[in-house]
Motif scaffolding. Structure first.
Motif, PDB file in Angstrom:
ATOM      1  N   PRO A  98       0.805  -1.237   0.000  1.00 23.14           N
ATOM      2  CA  PRO A  98       0.000   0.000   0.000  1.00 23.14           C
ATOM      3  C   PRO A  98       0.830   1.277   0.000  1.00 23.14           C
ATOM      4  O   PRO A  98       0.399   2.296  -0.569  1.00 23.14           O
ATOM      5  CB  PRO A  98      -0.836  -0.126   1.285  1.00 23.14           C
ATOM      6  CG  PRO A  98      -0.983  -1.594   1.488  1.00 23.14           C
ATOM      7  CD  PRO A  98       0.323  -2.176   1.037  1.00 23.14           C
ATOM      8  N   LEU A  99       2.006   1.272   0.609  1.00 23.62           N
ATOM      9  CA  LEU A  99       2.843   2.470   0.613  1.00 23.62           C
ATOM     10  C   LEU A  99       3.334   2.804  -0.791  1.00 23.62           C
ATOM     11  O   LEU A  99       3.286   3.966  -1.230  1.00 23.62           O
ATOM     12  CB  LEU A  99       4.026   2.279   1.562  1.00 23.62           C
ATOM     13  CG  LEU A  99       3.693   2.274   3.059  1.00 23.62           C
ATOM     14  CD1 LEU A  99       4.923   1.909   3.878  1.00 23.62           C
ATOM     15  CD2 LEU A  99       3.154   3.625   3.485  1.00 23.62           C
ATOM     16  N   SER A 100       3.815   1.807  -1.500  1.00 22.44           N
ATOM     17  CA  SER A 100       4.279   2.067  -2.872  1.00 22.44           C
ATOM     18  C   SER A 100       3.112   2.385  -3.795  1.00 22.44           C
ATOM     19  O   SER A 100       3.246   3.208  -4.715  1.00 22.44           O
ATOM     20  CB  SER A 100       5.070   0.862  -3.402  1.00 22.44           C
ATOM     21  OG  SER A 100       4.282  -0.308  -3.381  1.00 22.44           O
ATOM     22  N   PHE A 101       1.946   1.786  -3.553  1.00 22.32           N
ATOM     23  CA  PHE A 101       0.771   2.105  -4.359  1.00 22.32           C
ATOM     24  C   PHE A 101       0.318   3.540  -4.114  1.00 22.32           C
ATOM     25  O   PHE A 101      -0.175   4.210  -5.025  1.00 22.32           O
ATOM     26  CB  PHE A 101      -0.365   1.136  -4.048  1.00 22.32           C
ATOM     27  CG  PHE A 101      -0.159  -0.247  -4.623  1.00 22.32           C
ATOM     28  CD1 PHE A 101       0.936  -0.534  -5.411  1.00 22.32           C
ATOM     29  CD2 PHE A 101      -1.069  -1.253  -4.374  1.00 22.32           C
ATOM     30  CE1 PHE A 101       1.131  -1.797  -5.949  1.00 22.32           C
ATOM     31  CE2 PHE A 101      -0.895  -2.517  -4.898  1.00 22.32           C
ATOM     32  CZ  PHE A 101       0.205  -2.797  -5.694  1.00 22.32           C
ATOM     33  N   ALA A 102       0.455   4.024  -2.872  1.00 19.31           N
ATOM     34  CA  ALA A 102       0.093   5.411  -2.574  1.00 19.31           C
ATOM     35  C   ALA A 102       1.008   6.378  -3.326  1.00 19.31           C
ATOM     36  O   ALA A 102       0.546   7.378  -3.894  1.00 19.31           O
ATOM     37  CB  ALA A 102       0.164   5.666  -1.068  1.00 19.31           C
ATOM     38  N   LEU A 103       2.297   6.082  -3.345  1.00 19.27           N
ATOM     39  CA  LEU A 103       3.249   6.959  -4.023  1.00 19.27           C
ATOM     40  C   LEU A 103       3.035   6.971  -5.535  1.00 19.27           C
ATOM     41  O   LEU A 103       3.194   8.008  -6.178  1.00 19.27           O
ATOM     42  CB  LEU A 103       4.680   6.515  -3.706  1.00 19.27           C
ATOM     43  CG  LEU A 103       5.235   6.923  -2.339  1.00 19.27           C
ATOM     44  CD1 LEU A 103       6.564   6.243  -2.082  1.00 19.27           C
ATOM     45  CD2 LEU A 103       5.395   8.443  -2.276  1.00 19.27           C
ATOM     46  N   LEU A 104       2.678   5.821  -6.104  1.00 16.76           N
ATOM     47  CA  LEU A 104       2.493   5.760  -7.545  1.00 16.76           C
ATOM     48  C   LEU A 104       1.085   6.140  -7.960  1.00 16.76           C
ATOM     49  O   LEU A 104       0.884   6.819  -8.982  1.00 16.76           O
ATOM     50  CB  LEU A 104       2.808   4.351  -8.051  1.00 16.76           C
ATOM     51  CG  LEU A 104       2.715   4.138  -9.568  1.00 16.76           C
ATOM     52  CD1 LEU A 104       3.698   5.050 -10.297  1.00 16.76           C
ATOM     53  CD2 LEU A 104       2.973   2.684  -9.933  1.00 16.76           C
ATOM     54  N   GLY A 105       0.085   5.725  -7.176  1.00 20.70           N
ATOM     55  CA  GLY A 105      -1.298   5.971  -7.574  1.00 20.70           C
ATOM     56  C   GLY A 105      -1.709   7.424  -7.497  1.00 20.70           C
ATOM     57  O   GLY A 105      -2.522   7.889  -8.311  1.00 20.70           O
ATOM     58  N   THR A 106      -1.174   8.178  -6.534  1.00 18.63           N
ATOM     59  CA  THR A 106      -1.585   9.579  -6.364  1.00 18.63           C
ATOM     60  C   THR A 106      -1.250  10.435  -7.576  1.00 18.63           C
ATOM     61  O   THR A 106      -2.131  11.122  -8.115  1.00 18.63           O
ATOM     62  CB  THR A 106      -0.956  10.162  -5.087  1.00 18.63           C
ATOM     63  OG1 THR A 106      -1.387   9.401  -3.961  1.00 18.63           O
ATOM     64  CG2 THR A 106      -1.373  11.609  -4.910  1.00 18.63           C
ATOM     65  N   PRO A 107      -0.016  10.459  -8.068  1.00 18.36           N
ATOM     66  CA  PRO A 107       0.251  11.279  -9.274  1.00 18.36           C
ATOM     67  C   PRO A 107      -0.483  10.780 -10.507  1.00 18.36           C
ATOM     68  O   PRO A 107      -0.855  11.580 -11.368  1.00 18.36           O
ATOM     69  CB  PRO A 107       1.775  11.174  -9.438  1.00 18.36           C
ATOM     70  CG  PRO A 107       2.179   9.953  -8.699  1.00 18.36           C
ATOM     71  CD  PRO A 107       1.225   9.830  -7.562  1.00 18.36           C
ATOM     72  N   LEU A 108      -0.710   9.453 -10.615  1.00 13.95           N
ATOM     73  CA  LEU A 108      -1.468   8.952 -11.759  1.00 13.95           C
ATOM     74  C   LEU A 108      -2.904   9.448 -11.723  1.00 13.95           C
ATOM     75  O   LEU A 108      -3.505   9.748 -12.753  1.00 13.95           O
ATOM     76  CB  LEU A 108      -1.441   7.417 -11.773  1.00 13.95           C
ATOM     77  CG  LEU A 108      -0.104   6.753 -12.102  1.00 13.95           C
ATOM     78  CD1 LEU A 108      -0.243   5.242 -12.061  1.00 13.95           C
ATOM     79  CD2 LEU A 108       0.406   7.198 -13.469  1.00 13.95           C
ATOM     80  N   ALA A 109      -3.482   9.538 -10.511  1.00 13.36           N
ATOM     81  CA  ALA A 109      -4.876   9.957 -10.380  1.00 13.36           C
ATOM     82  C   ALA A 109      -5.050  11.450 -10.628  1.00 13.36           C
ATOM     83  O   ALA A 109      -5.942  11.877 -11.359  1.00 13.36           O
ATOM     84  CB  ALA A 109      -5.408   9.590  -8.997  1.00 13.36           C
ATOM     85  N   ILE A 110      -4.189  12.269 -10.019  1.00 14.99           N
ATOM     86  CA  ILE A 110      -4.378  13.719 -10.122  1.00 14.99           C
ATOM     87  C   ILE A 110      -3.786  14.293 -11.397  1.00 14.99           C
ATOM     88  O   ILE A 110      -4.093  15.425 -11.769  1.00 14.99           O
ATOM     89  CB  ILE A 110      -3.773  14.442  -8.902  1.00 14.99           C
ATOM     90  CG1 ILE A 110      -2.246  14.280  -8.865  1.00 14.99           C
ATOM     91  CG2 ILE A 110      -4.400  13.943  -7.617  1.00 14.99           C
ATOM     92  CD1 ILE A 110      -1.591  14.989  -7.692  1.00 14.99           C
ATOM     93  N   GLY A 111      -2.961  13.539 -12.082  1.00 14.57           N
ATOM     94  CA  GLY A 111      -2.324  14.054 -13.285  1.00 14.57           C
ATOM     95  C   GLY A 111      -2.916  13.543 -14.571  1.00 14.57           C
ATOM     96  O   GLY A 111      -2.422  13.881 -15.648  1.00 14.57           O
ATOM     97  N   ARG A 112      -3.984  12.733 -14.478  1.00 15.82           N
ATOM     98  CA  ARG A 112      -4.546  12.194 -15.715  1.00 15.82           C
ATOM     99  C   ARG A 112      -5.434  13.237 -16.391  1.00 15.82           C
ATOM    100  O   ARG A 112      -5.943  14.159 -15.768  1.00 15.82           O
ATOM    101  CB  ARG A 112      -5.365  10.938 -15.422  1.00 15.82           C
ATOM    102  CG  ARG A 112      -6.708  11.224 -14.777  1.00 15.82           C
ATOM    103  CD  ARG A 112      -7.471   9.937 -14.569  1.00 15.82           C
ATOM    104  NE  ARG A 112      -8.831  10.243 -14.136  1.00 15.82           N
ATOM    105  CZ  ARG A 112      -9.507   9.531 -13.279  1.00 15.82           C
ATOM    106  NH1 ARG A 112      -8.944   8.486 -12.717  1.00 15.82           N
ATOM    107  NH2 ARG A 112     -10.748   9.843 -12.961  1.00 15.82           N
ATOM    108  N   ARG A 113      -5.650  13.060 -17.667  1.00 16.06           N
ATOM    109  CA  ARG A 113      -6.481  13.982 -18.426  1.00 16.06           C
ATOM    110  C   ARG A 113      -7.956  13.744 -18.108  1.00 16.06           C
ATOM    111  O   ARG A 113      -8.364  12.644 -17.790  1.00 16.06           O
ATOM    112  CB  ARG A 113      -6.251  13.809 -19.936  1.00 16.06           C
ATOM    113  CG  ARG A 113      -4.850  14.169 -20.360  1.00 16.06           C
ATOM    114  CD  ARG A 113      -4.698  14.037 -21.864  1.00 16.06           C
ATOM    115  NE  ARG A 113      -3.346  14.362 -22.279  1.00 16.06           N
ATOM    116  CZ  ARG A 113      -2.918  15.582 -22.519  1.00 16.06           C
ATOM    117  NH1 ARG A 113      -3.745  16.598 -22.381  1.00 16.06           N
ATOM    118  NH2 ARG A 113      -1.673  15.801 -22.896  1.00 16.06           N
ATOM    119  N   GLN A 114      -8.751  14.785 -18.212  1.00 13.29           N
ATOM    120  CA  GLN A 114     -10.175  14.658 -17.959  1.00 13.29           C
ATOM    121  C   GLN A 114     -10.804  13.700 -18.961  1.00 13.29           C
ATOM    122  O   GLN A 114     -10.517  13.716 -20.146  1.00 13.29           O
ATOM    123  CB  GLN A 114     -10.845  16.034 -18.070  1.00 13.29           C
ATOM    124  CG  GLN A 114     -12.282  16.027 -17.574  1.00 13.29           C
ATOM    125  CD  GLN A 114     -12.828  17.440 -17.483  1.00 13.29           C
ATOM    126  OE1 GLN A 114     -12.160  18.377 -17.907  1.00 13.29           O
ATOM    127  NE2 GLN A 114     -14.013  17.589 -16.933  1.00 13.29           N
TER     128      GLN A 114
END
Length: 370
Positions: free
Chosen positions: A290-306
């Motif tokens: 979960p720690l590595s998923f938090a680090l990778l998932g957060t920028p993928l979620a907030i940086g994706r295109r609408q």
């Protein structure tokens, strides 16, 4: 900031709970369908299914929590990005790096919970599952053997009883064909028989009385006949079920202290302790996912295109599969001695954390959304 933290937690915790419940139910249904021959026997009750659920719950949680957390990040933070709420936060001076605190906090809590589960209740549950299945098989044999009907649910064994009667479901005029040893099959005929349900463990014992045993050797003309007053046939329940009750590797039924003791014993007797140490470090690596998923998932979620939600889900599931493929690959290298077991157990997490930090840097440089 406290208001923002509570808002982000709400956006993450609710999807997390929903995804965990969905994946938990899905895993239980899949396992139930695999074991319908056992779990739908005449002797199985709702209480038995409840016990099975209790035993499997820790193991299913270990499987469901990481992917549920990754999907929760995508759904929660991704919704904020699509609704332009992150743009508003950025205008207030709140950057992407500050949004990482919430997912990291939840990831740390989940990692601690998974370490606790995998060290205590998961080995207990997996051990309980095997004992439970053995008990159910014994009960099914007692209840499913019918008068004048061949019973063939035990692998390589065929059982026939002319009559089944009494409270103890005793058999009269019994035929038992044992083909487990292909080169010398055994045929037993007996006046009486029954299942001994008092033997604990992974062994099913069939007790026959007043009969004779016939054994033929297929490689020669030898044929043996033995008469007996009482005989017992021990059937390994795990073997009789094929793979239906082989839920997990036996090493996963050991606690961390037991794995260390097994490694020390293997080293003391001249064996190879790497498999036990690799199992321990691999389990720890899974728990810290979960720690590595938090680090990778957060920028993928907030940086994706609408409008890229479908692509985001595909990317998330692909990342999850890649993580466990890497875990498996590095585990093999560790067991073969090509990589230190400590590094092999954590290298997938290290790679995902590195990729997450790089992605977060790029998002911070370019803005939260595009």
């Amino acid at each position: 900031m406290k208001l923002l933290a509570r808002y982000l937690l709400k956006e993450l915790v609710i999807p997390l709970c929903v995804w965990v419940a969905f994946l938990f139910l899905l895993l239980f249904v899949m396992q139930f369908l695999r074991g319908t021959d056992v779990l739908l026997g005449s002797a199985v009750t709702l209480g038995d299914l409840g016990r099975l659920l209790l035993y499997l719950a820790p193991h299913f949680l270990m499987m469901a929590l990481p992917i549920a957390f990754l999907l929760a990040i995508l759904l929660g933070l991704g919704r904020l990005a699509e609704d332009r709420e992150l743009t508003a936060l950025q205008a207030l001076g709140i950057g992407p790096a500050q949004l990482l605190a919430g997912p990291l906090a939840i990831g740390a809590v989940l990692a601690g919970l998974m370490v606790l589960i995998t060290s205590t209740v998961e080995p207990w549950g997996l051990t309980g599952v095997k004992e439970f299945v053995a008990e159910i098989i014994k009960k099914n044999v007692v209840g499913d053997v019918k008068s004048g009907v061949f019973y063939e649910d035990l692998s390589n064994l065929t059982l026939y009883a002319e009559k089944v009667e009494g409270e103890d479901r005793g058999w009269t005029n019994v035929l038992l064909h044992d083909d487990r040893e292909r080169s010398a099959p055994l045929l037993m005929l007996a006046r009486q028989g029954q299942v001994n349900t008092n033997v604990a463990g992974q062994v099913l014992t069939l007790v026959l009385a007043d009969g004779e045993a016939h054994r033929a050797n297929r490689g020669s003309e030898n044929y043996s006949v033995i008469t007996f007053q009482k005989g017992e046939i021990a059937v390994g329940v795990e073997g009789s079920m094929g793979r239906r009750n082989r839920f997990r590797s036996p090493k996963e039924e050991l606690t961390p202290s037991e794995l260390l003791q097994a490694a020390e014993e293997a080293e003391r007797t001249g064996g190879d302790p790497r498999s036990f140490l690799m199992a321990l470090h691999n389990r720890l690596g899974n728990a810290l996912a979960p720690l590595s998923f938090a680090l990778l998932g957060t920028p993928l979620a907030i940086g994706r295109r609408q409008g890229g939600r479908a692509w985001g889900y595909l990317l998330t599931l692909g990342g999850y599969v890649l993580f466990y493929l890497l875990m498996r690959f590095f585990e093999q290298l560790g067991q073969q001695g090509k990589m230190p077991v400590l590094l092999a157990g954590q290298l997938a997490n290290i790679l995902f954390c590195t990729a997450g930090l790089v992605a977060m840097y790029r998002v911070s440089r370019s803005g939260t959304v595009r």
